[in-house]
Design a protein around this motif. Structure first.
Motif, mmCIF file in Angstrom:
data_model
loop_
_atom_site.group_PDB
_atom_site.id
_atom_site.type_symbol
_atom_site.label_atom_id
_atom_site.label_comp_id
_atom_site.label_asym_id
_atom_site.label_seq_id
_atom_site.Cartn_x
_atom_site.Cartn_y
_atom_site.Cartn_z
ATOM 1 N N TYR A 19 0.802 -1.226 0.000
ATOM 2 C CA TYR A 19 0.000 0.000 0.000
ATOM 3 C C TYR A 19 0.833 1.274 0.000
ATOM 4 N N LEU A 20 2.168 1.147 0.000
ATOM 5 C CA LEU A 20 2.978 2.363 -0.028
ATOM 6 C C LEU A 20 4.062 2.302 -1.112
ATOM 7 N N VAL A 21 5.012 1.354 -0.949
ATOM 8 C CA VAL A 21 6.172 1.374 -1.846
ATOM 9 C C VAL A 21 5.777 1.067 -3.288
ATOM 10 N N HIS A 22 5.042 -0.001 -3.461
ATOM 11 C CA HIS A 22 4.666 -0.370 -4.820
ATOM 12 C C HIS A 22 3.788 0.702 -5.474
ATOM 13 N N PRO A 23 2.743 1.216 -4.786
ATOM 14 C CA PRO A 23 1.966 2.314 -5.384
ATOM 15 C C PRO A 23 2.818 3.555 -5.677
ATOM 16 N N LEU A 24 3.752 3.904 -4.767
ATOM 17 C CA LEU A 24 4.597 5.086 -5.008
ATOM 18 C C LEU A 24 5.414 4.913 -6.283
ATOM 19 N N LEU A 25 5.903 3.697 -6.493
ATOM 20 C CA LEU A 25 6.691 3.440 -7.695
ATOM 21 C C LEU A 25 5.842 3.609 -8.950
ATOM 22 N N SER A 26 4.532 3.359 -8.815
ATOM 23 C CA SER A 26 3.668 3.469 -9.995
ATOM 24 C C SER A 26 3.315 4.917 -10.313
ATOM 25 N N GLY A 27 3.763 5.844 -9.469
ATOM 26 C CA GLY A 27 3.570 7.267 -9.753
ATOM 27 C C GLY A 27 2.115 7.630 -9.982
ATOM 28 N N PRO A 28 1.773 7.992 -11.230
ATOM 29 C CA PRO A 28 0.401 8.428 -11.505
ATOM 30 C C PRO A 28 -0.625 7.323 -11.235
ATOM 31 N N SER A 29 -0.185 6.084 -11.204
ATOM 32 C CA SER A 29 -1.124 4.976 -10.962
ATOM 33 C C SER A 29 -1.275 4.666 -9.478
ATOM 34 N N PHE A 30 -0.817 5.581 -8.628
ATOM 35 C CA PHE A 30 -0.778 5.291 -7.188
ATOM 36 C C PHE A 30 -2.070 4.649 -6.683
ATOM 37 N N LEU A 31 -3.186 5.341 -6.860
ATOM 38 C CA LEU A 31 -4.450 4.855 -6.288
ATOM 39 C C LEU A 31 -4.912 3.570 -6.966
ATOM 40 N N HIS A 32 -4.686 3.488 -8.273
ATOM 41 C CA HIS A 32 -5.061 2.260 -8.992
ATOM 42 C C HIS A 32 -4.280 1.073 -8.447
ATOM 43 N N THR A 33 -3.010 1.316 -8.144
ATOM 44 C CA THR A 33 -2.177 0.216 -7.640
ATOM 45 C C THR A 33 -2.591 -0.176 -6.228
ATOM 46 N N VAL A 34 -2.930 0.830 -5.415
ATOM 47 C CA VAL A 34 -3.442 0.506 -4.076
ATOM 48 C C VAL A 34 -4.680 -0.383 -4.213
ATOM 49 N N ALA A 35 -5.569 0.020 -5.116
ATOM 50 C CA ALA A 35 -6.804 -0.756 -5.304
ATOM 51 C C ALA A 35 -6.496 -2.158 -5.804
ATOM 52 N N ALA A 36 -5.536 -2.251 -6.720
ATOM 53 C CA ALA A 36 -5.178 -3.567 -7.286
ATOM 54 C C ALA A 36 -4.623 -4.472 -6.195
ATOM 55 N N ASN A 37 -3.716 -3.941 -5.389
ATOM 56 C CA ASN A 37 -3.109 -4.757 -4.341
ATOM 57 C C ASN A 37 -4.130 -5.160 -3.283
#
Lengths: 397, 367
Positions: A221-239
């Motif tokens: 919920y932090l490192v991986h979303p941060l790496l995705s930059g503009p996809s932050f929230l999408h990545t949080v949702a995906a994870n």
């Protein structure tokens, strides 16, 4: 094994002590055969599963860097869900059972393995390997019966709060990894009393769990979303989605192992002085399988062969399907019911039982599915002494 | 995430700091694995990885021996001729570690090293090495160790006494140290002349006057006796000596040198400690608690420890939960469920379930 004798249909009434010991001997022989043939092909299997899991996870996380793009979100989330399921089931659960310790590879060993789960492996090994596998389905000793929050057996006392247990069960399924972590910590019992709350051993274990949760949450919920930059929230949702999918899946599989209707439970004192043969028979009657294809078996961590797994928790999981026919033959020969069914059927049966037992026994009894006659009674073995044994046992109490 | 720890002894320039920070991110991402676990899938020989080597070639030698040429990973720290290395091979799915003498000079043009082994009867690992190991395979490796080496500066007069595969550490010294050595006598015993590993190479060295080679072929002329050695090498007491070979030969050499009062001039290397034949019960030493227990073959290691006040890790006590697993450092144990024998060579650390395992001879348990 006296508890079974209180049942309408005692599934082992027809077995003599000698029968039970013979079952034990034959199971030991099956175990030994697998041990003697363990080797390179098994080692290759687990290494391959680990390799596939890691590549799938890396690939999915890479795809999720672009998760603002909906197809990437879907593909990445699906891949990550499968990777997390593989990590928990076929890899983590089985390695922590010591199934691969014989390889002497320090990286694939029950002593060193840690999984992507809220519960630290050390604590899980205690509550699962030690308590659950040893005291399988013994009411009052095996906390896996309802995980201490549900009533899954007529012998457990009913309280009105149980009316809400289908809801608890659903919430528990969604956040299963945290439920397991709380369960391994025996949170209910330990938080209830001040003395237990302040026990340094409990505090150390709680700290260990929180540390693990923080690490896993930081990653997802932090490192991986941060790496995705503009996809932050999408990545949080995906994870988050991948974690929930994994939780729902593992919860379903695990419910199928011991909760479906027809699986036997045992009284606390019924295991006093239990022999190895009796221990085996308890595992046989207390577990249920899931039928399906190879993909299903791998995705369940071969817990679809729950019966075989409970008989031999430390044999490599890829071997369960090989010995299953032999195990089933022993069930047939001794007139015992080998519980198996498709995933929807077993999940449905387990949910049915949880809903039914949320009601008091008088009502639950009415909803109870009619017990199928045990195969033993259909097959009528030529054992005139069986009825007599039971009668004598009842007389001498 | 915690801030990466900065070691004050190291330069804290921007690049180093950035690298550490990136590594910290990688660690957070890899949890609960380590970044290494993922890197290993693509580059197992990189710097920083657990030490491994790629097999470059497997070459047959005389007497059924094989030389395995290895390209070690970037972490390999090199060796001194005469040293040995522990190699971990996955044989039938089980990782087994054995020590082999390094037979290559420390510096080779292509950066490879080599080990040479002769199959021993019933030797699981040596059979694997000679029959199944192939170029491209990965093996596990430890750093080189051992003090069976030439000192610096080298002595004036040197004597090597070797038997069978005992030649393997010595060939390393000969291959790399000959330009420094002036007076070398090598007494080598083997069954027949064709059994001598590196035979042609040694005979070439002798023919070229670089060493004095005495070959003793035991099948035709019996084993080497000390009186015979004395007449073959009259000045042996003046020579710095290195001996490697069968245990019986080394025992005789050691006591002979001791009688001469020249024990300090002799170094011996033993490939194997004598393995005890698995028996019933034995002495269990708990290495950390310093407790030694005599146990019967029916008593589990856990019970034996607990009965003598050793705090043993325990769980289900029936072999299913693996809470009680401890490293067997050395010795032989028996699985009470099926009689299976497990033997650990020195340093092996095979993990055994102490609740279903009994001593089958002397054994060292790390607890």
């Amino acid at each position: 094994m006296t508890v079974l004798q209180r049942k309408d249909v005692n599934p082992i009434a027809h077995l003599s002590d000698a029968d039970i010991e013979e079952i034990g001997r034959r199971l030991d022989a099956i175990r030994q055969e697998v041990i003697e043939t363990r080797g390179e092909r098994d080692a290759k299997y687990i290494r391959r599963v680990i390799d596939v899991q890691r590549k799938l996870e890396l690939g999915s996380r890479a795809v999720l860097l672009a998760s603002f793009f909906p197809p990437a979100w879907l593909l990445g989330t699906a891949g990550l869900s499968v990777a997390k399921i593989l990590d928990n089931m076929e890899i983590g659960h089985n390695i922590m059972h010591g199934q691969w310790d014989w390889m002497r590879d320090p990286k694939i060993h029950s002593k060193t393995w840690e999984w992507d789960n809220a519960s630290p492996s050390e604590q899980w090994k205690h509550s699962h390997n030690e308590l659950h596998h040893n005291f399988t389905n013994v009411v009052g000793k095996d906390n896996d019966l309802g995980y201490g929050i549900m009533r899954v057996d007529e012998d457990q006392k009913w309280y009105p709060i149980y009316l809400a247990q289908p809801l608890w069960n659903f919430i528990n399924a969604c956040f299963f990894e945290y439920g397991i972590a709380a369960y391994d910590l025996e949170l209910g019992k330990n938080l209830k009393y001040k003395r237990r709350r302040q026990d340094p051993a409990f505090k150390a274990r709680a700290k260990q769990t929180l540390h693990k949760i923080r690490k896993q949450a930081t990653k997802d919920y932090l490192v991986h979303p941060l790496l995705s930059g503009p996809s932050f929230l999408h990545t949080v949702a995906a994870n988050f989605t991948a974690n929930v999918v994994r939780n729902l899946w593992t919860h379903s599989v695990i419910m199928c192992g011991h909760f479906p209707e027809g699986v036997e439970t045992f009284e606390k004192h019924s295991i006093d002085g239990e022999t190895k043969g009796e221990w085996y028979v308890r595992q046989m009657l207390g577990s249920a399988n899931i039928s399906g294809n190879k993909a299903m078996h791998i995705m369940t961590g071969n817990l679809s062969y729950q019966i075989e797994h409970h008989l031999f928790p430390d044999l490599p999981s890829n071997r369960y399907h090989e010995i299953a026919p032999k195990i089933q033959a022993i069930f047939d020969e001794y007139g015992l019911r080998y519980m198996t069914g498709s995933l929807p059927r077993q999940v449905g049966s387990a949910w049915g039982k949880i809903i039914r037992l949320s009601l008091p026994n008088e009502m639950a009894e009415k909803l109870k599915p009619k017990p199928k006659p045990a195969p033993a009674l259909m097959r009528r073995r030529s054992r005139p002494a069986a009825g007599l044994r039971q009668a004598v046992a009842a007389l001498i109490g | 995430m915690s801030t990466p720890h900065v070691d004050p002894a190291r330069p804290t320039g921007g690049r180093v700091g950035l690298r550490r920070r990136l590594w910290g991110v990688a660690e957070a991402l890899a949890s609960p694995r380590r970044p290494e676990d993922y890197l290993d899938m693509f580059h197992p020989l990189r710097r920083g990885a657990d030490l491994r080597a790629r097999v470059v070639a497997v070459q047959p030698e005389a007497g059924g021996a094989v030389t395995v040429v290895l390209r070690p990973g970037a972490g390999w720290r090199g060796h001194v001729p005469g040293q040995y290395v522990r190699v971990g091979l996955d044989v039938d799915g089980i990782r087994r570690w054995r020590s082999y003498s390094l037979t290559s000079p420390p510096e080779t043009a292509d950066g490879t090293i080599s080990i040479t082994a002769r199959p021993v009867p019933d030797g699981i690992v040596s059979a694997h090495l000679s029959q199944r190991l192939a170029a491209g395979d990965l093996v596990h490796l430890d750093q080189a160790c051992g003090d069976f080496v030439l000192p610096d500066p080298v002595p004036e007069k040197v004597l090597f006494i070797t038997g069978g595969s005992g030649i393997t550490p010595v060939i390393g010294m000969l291959r790399s140290g000959l330009q420094r050595l002036r007076d070398v006598v090598l007494v080598h015993s083997d069954a027949t002349d064709t059994d001598v590993i590196f035979g042609p190479e040694l005979r070439d060295l002798a023919a070229g006057g670089r060493i004095r080679l005495v070959e003793k072929h035991t099948r035709t002329s019996g084993r080497l006796e000390m009186d015979e050695l004395r007449s073959l090498v009259p000045d042996l007491a003046e020579r710095e000596s290195w001996a490697c070979g069968p245990a019986g030969l080394l025992d005789e050499i050691e006591s002979y040198w001791a009688d001469l009062g020249s024990g300090h001039r002799l170094r011996t290397e033993r490939f194997r400690t004598t393995l005890v034949a698995p028996g019933d019960g034995g002495t269990i030493q708990f290495t950390r608690s310093g407790t030694t227990v005599e146990a019967t073959g029916a008593m589990t290691i856990m019970d034996a420890g607990e009965a003598n006040g050793v705090l043993m890790p325990s769980g289900c006590r029936m072999g299913i939960c693996f809470s009680c697993v401890l490293p067997l450092r050395e010795g032989t144990v028996r699985d009470l469920r099926n009689g299976e024998i497990t033997t650990a060579a020195v340093g092996d650390g095979v993990l055994v379930q102490t609740c279903v395992t009994a001593a089958a001879g002397t054994c060292l348990i790390d607890n």
